[in-house]
Design an enzyme around this catalytic site. Structure first.
Site, PDB file in Angstrom:
ATOM      1  N   ASP A   2      -2.488  26.090  20.520  1.00  0.00           N
ATOM      2  CA  ASP A   2      -2.903  24.846  21.190  1.00  0.00           C
ATOM      3  C   ASP A   2      -3.652  25.080  22.510  1.00  0.00           C
ATOM      4  O   ASP A   2      -3.442  24.419  23.503  1.00  0.00           O
ATOM      5  CB  ASP A   2      -1.748  23.833  21.286  1.00  0.00           C
ATOM      6  CG  ASP A   2      -0.820  23.997  22.488  1.00  0.00           C
ATOM      7  OD1 ASP A   2      -1.275  24.527  23.474  1.00  0.00           O
ATOM      8  OD2 ASP A   2       0.331  23.560  22.454  1.00  0.00           O
ATOM      9  N   CYS A  55       8.709  10.494   4.688  1.00  0.00           N
ATOM     10  CA  CYS A  55       9.273   9.605   5.710  1.00  0.00           C
ATOM     11  C   CYS A  55       9.843   8.344   5.067  1.00  0.00           C
ATOM     12  O   CYS A  55      10.771   7.731   5.601  1.00  0.00           O
ATOM     13  CB  CYS A  55       8.207   9.210   6.738  1.00  0.00           C
ATOM     14  SG  CYS A  55       7.823  10.528   7.910  1.00  0.00           S
ATOM     15  N   CYS A 112      11.848   4.944   6.514  1.00  0.00           N
ATOM     16  CA  CYS A 112      12.540   5.251   7.782  1.00  0.00           C
ATOM     17  C   CYS A 112      11.651   4.939   8.989  1.00  0.00           C
ATOM     18  O   CYS A 112      10.473   5.284   9.008  1.00  0.00           O
ATOM     19  CB  CYS A 112      12.927   6.732   7.795  1.00  0.00           C
ATOM     20  SG  CYS A 112      13.686   7.279   9.336  1.00  0.00           S
ATOM     21  N   CYS A 170      12.214   7.052  14.412  1.00  0.00           N
ATOM     22  CA  CYS A 170      11.463   7.515  15.601  1.00  0.00           C
ATOM     23  C   CYS A 170      10.783   6.348  16.311  1.00  0.00           C
ATOM     24  O   CYS A 170      10.771   6.290  17.547  1.00  0.00           O
ATOM     25  CB  CYS A 170      10.439   8.585  15.206  1.00  0.00           C
ATOM     26  SG  CYS A 170       9.226   8.062  13.968  1.00  0.00           S
ATOM     27  N   CYS A 197      11.887   5.328  20.359  1.00  0.00           N
ATOM     28  CA  CYS A 197      10.992   5.761  21.441  1.00  0.00           C
ATOM     29  C   CYS A 197      11.208   4.906  22.697  1.00  0.00           C
ATOM     30  O   CYS A 197      10.996   3.684  22.673  1.00  0.00           O
ATOM     31  CB  CYS A 197       9.535   5.683  21.006  1.00  0.00           C
ATOM     32  SG  CYS A 197       8.408   6.144  22.345  1.00  0.00           S
ATOM     33  N   CYS A 203       3.394   7.999  26.352  1.00  0.00           N
ATOM     34  CA  CYS A 203       4.452   8.944  25.985  1.00  0.00           C
ATOM     35  C   CYS A 203       5.079   9.580  27.231  1.00  0.00           C
ATOM     36  O   CYS A 203       4.384   9.908  28.189  1.00  0.00           O
ATOM     37  CB  CYS A 203       3.817  10.012  25.099  1.00  0.00           C
ATOM     38  SG  CYS A 203       4.931  11.298  24.581  1.00  0.00           S
ATOM     39  N   CYS A 245       9.819  15.164  26.252  1.00  0.00           N
ATOM     40  CA  CYS A 245      10.791  14.254  25.638  1.00  0.00           C
ATOM     41  C   CYS A 245      10.962  14.652  24.185  1.00  0.00           C
ATOM     42  O   CYS A 245       9.984  14.957  23.506  1.00  0.00           O
ATOM     43  CB  CYS A 245      10.271  12.815  25.743  1.00  0.00           C
ATOM     44  SG  CYS A 245      11.314  11.617  24.878  1.00  0.00           S
ATOM     45  N   CYS A 256      15.219  12.058  14.179  1.00  0.00           N
ATOM     46  CA  CYS A 256      14.653  12.217  12.836  1.00  0.00           C
ATOM     47  C   CYS A 256      15.683  12.824  11.880  1.00  0.00           C
ATOM     48  O   CYS A 256      16.226  13.899  12.144  1.00  0.00           O
ATOM     49  CB  CYS A 256      13.418  13.113  12.905  1.00  0.00           C
ATOM     50  SG  CYS A 256      12.725  13.481  11.279  1.00  0.00           S
TER      51      CYS A 256
END
Length: 308
Positions: A132, A186, A189, A192, A196, A212, A239, A246
């Site tokens: 990254d 997923c 569901c 998340c 948040c 975020c 965070c 999850c």
């Protein structure tokens, strides 16, 4: 296709495993067609906030052959960072990925070893290693290479191990056998999205980066907006809420990388310890940590914001 392609692919995957990577997948280097409109829309809606670098190198971000001329394959790799122990209850929290030595150093070293191995065993292969640190859409490539699917929180999830891992890649001029993407698991569901603290997951699979907690505590250089007061759930660096809730992270197993182990003091510190932290203690605990990105002053700003 060269008859050695399959052999080379297996060799690279075996060596990646030996170097401690969780998994390794291959994709043909080329233009990421599905990602282009998504990225464009996300940038147009200013969801990158002050992360101006996200808008740079748009073409290179979507096409690794423009980033690494002559490249044929993207080798995606996952490295686990799920810790054996976490911080004490009721303390200010830092993201689990930042507990130990900065992952950039740890992974770069492993990638160099992998590239060296490829050159020794296969012959002269040119390429570059990425953690990254350049305009590469890591998660998109990892998903394309079958290492997991993009969750509703926009992190990559693997059925086997959850999502507490780093993603890195080698972009090389060697043709390989390519993997296929896996299906999305997923389902209905929304754990998340519901959990948040700042409602940054604005719709399934779309995160407004400028809302975020990680953005506010790491990327933002100015004061944190007052309307965010009381919404940070005691996170002072990064965070993990969307990953912690999850269901797939029930399958997380602790990493085996000694460099990712934290300074024992980090796990023991209470809120009052953090509030009184000195530069000396900061440098000792976060000697080679990613927390250096926000720095001592940045961490103090975050703690003040949580305390007020």
């Amino acid at each position: 296709m060269n008859s050695n392609t399959s052999k080379y692919t297996q060799l690279i995957k075996q060596e990646a495993k030996r170097l401690g990577f969780l998994s390794c997948g291959m994709s043909k280097a080329g233009f990421l067609e599905e990602e282009a409109p998504r990225l464009e829309k996300w940038l147009k809606q200013n969801m990158h906030g002050e992360m101006g670098y996200m808008a740079n190198h748009f073409d290179k971000r979507l096409d690794p052959t423009k980033l690494v001329p002559g490249s044929k394959s993207v080798v995606s790799l996952l490295l686990n960072y799920f810790p054996k122990e976490t911080q004490r209850e009721g303390s200010y929290k830092i993201s689990k990925y930042a507990y130990g030595t900065d992952y950039h150093f740890v992974i770069k070293d492993k990638l160099k070893q992998l590239l060296h191995f490829i050159n020794e065993e296969i012959g002269e292969v040119h390429g570059r290693a990425f953690v990254d640190s350049a305009p590469v859409l890591d998660k998109a490539w990892a998903a394309k290479s079958g290492l997991g699917w993009m969750g509703k929180h926009s992190n990559l999830i693997s059925k086997q191990v959850g999502s507490f891992f780093f993603i890195a890649e080698l972009i090389i001029d060697l043709e390989l056998e390519y993997d296929s993407p896996v299906t999305d698991h997923c389902g209905s569901c929304t754990a998340c999205i519901d959990a948040c603290p700042t409602e940054a997951i604005v719709e399934p699979y779309v995160v407004d980066g400028s809302k975020c907690i990680s953005y506010f505590t790491i990327e933002l250089k100015n004061e944190i907006p007052s309307e965010m007061a009381g919404k940070f759930d005691d996170w002072m660096f990064g965070c993990d809420v969307c990953q912690d809730v999850c269901p797939w992270n029930r399958f997380s197993k602790s990493h085996r990388e000694p460099l990712f182990d934290p300074n024992p003091e980090l796990l023991e510190m209470s809120k009052s310890d953090w509030e009184e932290i000195t530069l000396e203690v900061f440098q000792k605990i976060f000697k080679k940590s990613a927390v250096k990105r926000t720095g001592f002053n940045g961490l103090q700003r975050n703690i003040r914001f949580l305390k007020d």
